[in-house]
Design an enzyme around this catalytic site. Structure first.
Site, PDB file in Angstrom:
ATOM      1  N   LYS A 141       0.814  -1.226   0.000  1.00 20.38           N
ATOM      2  CA  LYS A 141       0.000   0.000   0.000  1.00 20.38           C
ATOM      3  C   LYS A 141       0.842   1.269   0.000  1.00 20.38           C
ATOM      4  CE  LYS A 141      -4.471  -1.685   1.194  1.00 20.38           C
ATOM      5  NZ  LYS A 141      -5.529  -1.897   2.173  1.00 20.38           N
TER       6      LYS A 141
ATOM      7  N   ARG B  51      -4.313  -9.994   4.538  1.00 18.44           N
ATOM      8  CA  ARG B  51      -4.639  -9.964   3.098  1.00 18.44           C
ATOM      9  C   ARG B  51      -3.385  -9.551   2.318  1.00 18.44           C
ATOM     10  NH1 ARG B  51      -6.468  -6.304  -0.598  1.00 18.44           N
ATOM     11  NH2 ARG B  51      -8.105  -6.998  -2.031  1.00 18.44           N
TER      12      ARG B  51
HETATM   13  N1  HH2 Z   1      -7.608  -3.313   0.498  1.00 19.73           N
HETATM   14  C1  HH2 Z   1      -7.875  -3.288  -0.826  1.00 19.73           C
HETATM   15  C2  HH2 Z   1      -9.008  -3.944  -1.336  1.00 19.73           C
HETATM   16  N2  HH2 Z   1      -9.835  -4.620  -0.533  1.00 19.73           N
HETATM   17  N3  HH2 Z   1     -10.413  -5.381   1.632  1.00 19.73           N
HETATM   18  C3  HH2 Z   1     -10.182  -5.419   2.947  1.00 19.73           C
HETATM   19  N4  HH2 Z   1     -11.001  -6.089   3.762  1.00 19.73           N
HETATM   20  N5  HH2 Z   1      -9.100  -4.780   3.505  1.00 19.73           N
HETATM   21  C4  HH2 Z   1      -8.219  -4.072   2.751  1.00 19.73           C
HETATM   22  O1  HH2 Z   1      -7.255  -3.503   3.310  1.00 19.73           O
HETATM   23  C5  HH2 Z   1      -8.438  -4.014   1.338  1.00 19.73           C
HETATM   24  C6  HH2 Z   1      -9.587  -4.678   0.803  1.00 19.73           C
HETATM   25  C7  HH2 Z   1      -6.960  -2.548  -1.747  1.00 19.73           C
HETATM   26  O2  HH2 Z   1      -5.973  -3.384  -2.262  1.00 19.73           O
HETATM   27  P1  HH2 Z   1      -5.978  -4.101  -3.696  1.00 19.73           P
HETATM   28  O3  HH2 Z   1      -7.104  -5.077  -3.803  1.00 19.73           O
HETATM   29  O4  HH2 Z   1      -4.627  -4.672  -3.902  1.00 19.73           O
HETATM   30  O5  HH2 Z   1      -6.150  -2.943  -4.747  1.00 19.73           O
HETATM   31  P2  HH2 Z   1      -7.387  -2.356  -5.558  1.00 19.73           P
HETATM   32  O6  HH2 Z   1      -8.397  -1.839  -4.582  1.00 19.73           O
HETATM   33  O7  HH2 Z   1      -6.777  -1.256  -6.394  1.00 19.73           O
HETATM   34  O8  HH2 Z   1      -7.982  -3.449  -6.398  1.00 19.73           O
END
Ligand code: HH2
Length: 279
Positions: free
Chosen positions: A222, A256
């Site tokens: 992040k 995660r």
């Molecule tokens: N972070 C992201 C997406 N979903 N869900 C939970 N429960 N907690 C988190 O910290 C979280 C989440 C963001 O990360 P990522 O899926 O890698 O990126 P993007 O939102 O750009 O798809």
């Protein structure tokens, strides 16, 4: 403590769970565009499971800062072919990362075990749909929406406000008939928080213990880590592992991540250190 997700019951006897991320999006901040083809997405899901991921989180909408919402129909177009292929393997446990009750309903009908809701039951139909299925639910905290959340995040006490959110949303879940033991809570690292807020949440994560629910933490690659070290997303693994270890030391039970093997190793060391505490 257990976390009941339909027929899967996690008891944390072997330590925290590792949740592998697969984003079926063109624009996710780290893996966007890599798994648009269902066959490549399913191959990635199987790879993460073979490396030891306890569950896989499938996202069809980026929630990165500035992202615009993706309509339910488009989320379903991206998600359903992959979900159906993945769920043909009964060994896999699949979480669907969506804030849309319509998407959750279709995913649950196909057999998904968990709804990961970054809006924490923002959609008024979500709680009822999850309750009917008996699925696990991740209730996350976010200030604002992905489109605007990083404009000016502001709190008097970030941990207190996150706790108040869980009190309110867990009551909403309970009123709809969701079992307490199906809920996990997540302070939402990077969702309407400054770098300082994110570090404070990690430092004070133990304060979420009062809910007696598993705490999920998502720090993988992040931008607050990038800002602290001036590094782009593809060079944030070490920082992600450091933050993960601190979260587990302070009580996180679900992590995660995009990077399974190093995360499992970091989690095991942090969990062993936590187990050695005398308090
Ligand atoms: N972070 C992201 C997406 N979903 N869900 C939970 N429960 N907690 C988190 O910290 C979280 C989440 C963001 O990360 P990522 O899926 O890698 O990126 P993007 O939102 O750009 O798809």
């Amino acid at each position: 403590m257990i976390w009941r997700c339909r027929d899967r019951v996690f008891d944390f006897a072997h330590g925290p769970l590792v949740m592998g991320i697969v984003n079926l999006t063109p624009d996710s901040f780290s893996d966007g565009g890599r798994y648009l083809d269902p066959a490549s997405a399913v191959a990635r899901i199987r790879e993460l499971a073979a490396l030891g991921a306890d569950l896989i989180d499938l996202g069809a909408e980026s929630t990165r800062p500035g992202a615009t919402p993706v309509a339910s129909d488009e989320q379903l177009r991206r998600l359903m072919p992959v979900l159906e292929l993945a769920l043909a393997d009964p060994a896999l446990c699949i979480s669907v990362d969506t804030a849309s009750a319509a998407v959750a309903e279709r995913a649950l009908a196909a057999g998904a075990q968990v709804v990961n809701d970054v809006s924490g039951l923002g959609d008024p139909d979500m709680a009822g749909i999850v309750a009917k299925s008996g699925a696990g639910l991740v209730v996350m905290h976010m200030q604002g929406t992905p489109a605007t959340m990083q404009a000016r995040p502001s709190y008097d006490d970030v941990v207190l406000e996150v706790r108040e959110h869980f009190v309110e949303r867990c009551a909403r879940a309970h009123a709809a008939g969701i079992a307490q033991e199906s809920i996990a809570i997540d302070p939402g690292i990077g969702f309407g928080k400054t770098t300082a807020h994110n570090f404070e949440l990690l430092a004070r994560l133990d304060e979420l213990g009062e809910f007696e629910r598993p705490v999920l933490i998502g720090v993988s690659r992040k931008s607050f880590l990038g800002r602290a070290l001036d590094l782009p997303a593809d060079q944030r693994l070490d920082a992600s592992l450091a933050a993960t270890a601190i979260a587990v030391f302070h009580g996180a039970r679900i992590v995660r991540t995009h990077d399974i093997t190093p995360t499992i190793r970091a989690v095991r060391i942090a969990a062993a250190t936590r187990a050695a505490r005398r308090d």
